[in-house]
Design a protein around this motif. Sequence first.
Motif, short mmCIF file in Angstrom:
data_model
loop_
_atom_site.label_atom_id
_atom_site.label_comp_id
_atom_site.label_asym_id
_atom_site.label_seq_id
_atom_site.Cartn_x
_atom_site.Cartn_y
_atom_site.Cartn_z
N TRP A 138 0.84 -1.20 0.00
CA TRP A 138 0.00 0.00 0.00
C TRP A 138 0.87 1.26 0.00
N LEU A 139 1.90 1.26 0.83
CA LEU A 139 2.78 2.42 0.90
C LEU A 139 3.47 2.67 -0.45
N GLU A 140 3.89 1.59 -1.08
CA GLU A 140 4.63 1.72 -2.34
C GLU A 140 3.69 2.08 -3.50
N GLN A 141 2.56 1.41 -3.57
CA GLN A 141 1.67 1.59 -4.72
C GLN A 141 0.78 2.82 -4.58
N ALA A 142 0.02 2.89 -3.49
CA ALA A 142 -0.95 3.97 -3.34
C ALA A 142 -0.30 5.26 -2.84
N PHE A 143 0.38 5.19 -1.70
CA PHE A 143 0.89 6.39 -1.06
C PHE A 143 2.02 7.04 -1.85
N LYS A 144 2.95 6.23 -2.32
CA LYS A 144 4.09 6.80 -3.05
C LYS A 144 3.83 6.88 -4.55
N GLY A 145 3.22 5.84 -5.11
CA GLY A 145 3.10 5.77 -6.57
C GLY A 145 1.80 6.28 -7.15
N LYS A 146 0.82 6.62 -6.29
CA LYS A 146 -0.52 7.05 -6.77
C LYS A 146 -1.12 6.02 -7.72
N ASP A 147 -0.75 4.76 -7.54
CA ASP A 147 -1.25 3.68 -8.39
C ASP A 147 -2.48 3.06 -7.72
N TYR A 148 -3.60 3.77 -7.82
CA TYR A 148 -4.83 3.30 -7.21
C TYR A 148 -5.99 4.13 -7.75
N ASP A 149 -7.19 3.61 -7.64
CA ASP A 149 -8.41 4.36 -7.91
C ASP A 149 -8.99 4.84 -6.58
N LEU A 150 -9.34 3.85 -5.75
CA LEU A 150 -9.88 4.11 -4.42
C LEU A 150 -9.16 3.22 -3.42
N THR A 151 -9.06 3.68 -2.19
CA THR A 151 -8.49 2.86 -1.14
C THR A 151 -9.08 3.35 0.18
N ILE A 152 -8.92 2.57 1.23
CA ILE A 152 -9.41 2.98 2.55
C ILE A 152 -8.25 2.99 3.52
N VAL A 153 -8.11 4.09 4.24
CA VAL A 153 -7.03 4.20 5.21
C VAL A 153 -7.43 5.20 6.28
N SER A 154 -6.88 5.03 7.45
CA SER A 154 -7.13 5.97 8.54
C SER A 154 -5.88 6.83 8.72
N HIS A 155 -6.06 8.15 8.54
CA HIS A 155 -4.95 9.09 8.70
C HIS A 155 -4.85 9.50 10.16
N THR A 156 -3.88 8.94 10.86
CA THR A 156 -3.82 9.10 12.31
C THR A 156 -2.89 10.21 12.78
N GLU A 157 -2.29 10.95 11.85
CA GLU A 157 -1.43 12.06 12.26
C GLU A 157 -2.28 13.17 12.87
N PRO A 158 -1.78 13.85 13.90
CA PRO A 158 -2.57 14.90 14.55
C PRO A 158 -2.68 16.15 13.68
N MET A 159 -3.85 16.76 13.68
CA MET A 159 -4.07 18.04 13.01
C MET A 159 -3.44 18.04 11.61
N ASP A 160 -3.86 17.10 10.77
CA ASP A 160 -3.19 16.91 9.49
C ASP A 160 -4.00 17.37 8.30
N ILE A 161 -4.92 18.33 8.50
CA ILE A 161 -5.71 18.82 7.38
C ILE A 161 -4.83 19.46 6.31
N GLY A 162 -3.64 19.90 6.70
CA GLY A 162 -2.72 20.54 5.76
C GLY A 162 -2.20 19.63 4.66
#
Length: 493
Positions: A383-407
């Motif tokens: 997931w990190l390699e394909q979706a997060f780094k490579g943008k190789d995805y259409d849709l995915t589900i993930v929980s963004h757990t970083e604090p105050m990360d709207i930026g």
Amino acid sequence: MKRTGLFAALVLVAAAFSLPAQAAKTDFTMGLVLEPPHLDPTAGAAAAIDEVVYANVFEGLTRIDRNGEVKPALAKSWTISDDGLTYTFTLNDGVKFHDGTDMTAEDVKFTLDRAMAEDSTNAQKALFEPIETVEAADPKTVVITLKRPTGHFLFNLGWGDAVIVASETAETNKEKPVGTGPFRFVEWVPGDHITIEKNPDYWGNPVALDKATFKIIPDPAAATAALLAEDVDAFANFPAPEALPQFEADPRFTVVSGSTEGETILSTNNGKPPFDNLKVRQAIAHAIDRQAIIDGAMFGLGTPIGSHFAPHHPAYVDLTGTYPYDPEKAKALLAEAGFPDGFEATLKLPPPSYARRGGEIIADQLGKVGIKLEIIPVEWAQWLEQAFKGKDYDLTIVSHTEPMDIGIYARPDYYFDYHNPKFNEIMDKLAAETDTQKRYDLMREAQKILADDAVNGFLFELAKPGVWNAKLEGLWENSPVQANDLTEVRWTE
């Protein structure tokens, strides 16, 4: 009683009174759902890294405590210039890295310069962008000059991505982390466990635990079995919410339901057709029944969200009504977008149960409006390699757990591939604003833009169901940052 018998009885009584009380345990085993890809928080985005090493092995100039407040850490104090541009930090005395070398202002300068560098691999490089210069004025004094006033700068320095590392060991921290924390790294058996032990030379308050082991157990059923058998002492993020009633009824365990900073979203590739079409994204938003996902995938645990913001924050705006569940409206929008018969797409699902279970429900919901999804399970590294780094995805589900990360929505090359100059302008204003109420107003405006643009399918705020041995104290009930801080954990008997 004969004299010999009386003497023997007295000896037994004396021995009983002289026996020491049973010492409390000093070792601890915590279950982890996700295995970290490596152990360097300054070079990776995975929350599982910080869940092992934040505050335990590595420390920053500041730290975020269990209440989400900024506290001193390696810096015992600081001053801020009247113009808000110059921060002068005074470091604690006697701080050493686990290899025995001194931690000085030069290490702070190295760490921050490395994070800001053009070739930086820091996953949160944007945190350091406001920094103009870092100066080691003397071994115990660091002077940081900013390009502009930055209201959340001290909070940013408390992220795991800002922990201080040494130049001598920075390149090997992924496999053998060397920090300044109260625990030091012992071993990592991939696929099984990571072990840390008490640092006898720690500069601060010593911890109660002599050893802590993080046991990798990705399967919810196996996690339940491991707790019941007492093979693990705790799951701070228990992956089987359906089993919570069983543990609530068992006096051996403490069960808590805390909050997190985890916005769980149907991440959408905004730069890829047909998801670059606003009407398509709006159709997806109308096709999603959040409560059905929470009930079906999380057994009722979770708070619906309509934008990328935590409901417990004072600046939160409830925007779940922006695109209410309305399958017929979703079909009409798809027709307006040129897809009267719908279309096919892929849904890549990483290992967490919220993703795998939630993905099945979302695929069914979108299928009812004509969007046929091919579910593709992937491991975390994929997931990190394909979706997060490579943008190789259409849709995915993930929980963004970083604090105050709207930026993250203002980042030019982030994996959502979302670009809105108005949103970016608000983020620039937010970064420079120090007045609390004005900051909150900007946060509210930013939430509204993301909701209106239907950037992602905003699902729910991830709950934090924790289960642990009732004799344990000191574990965090909530997760203001992605951490399993063990510094206050102890056995009560």
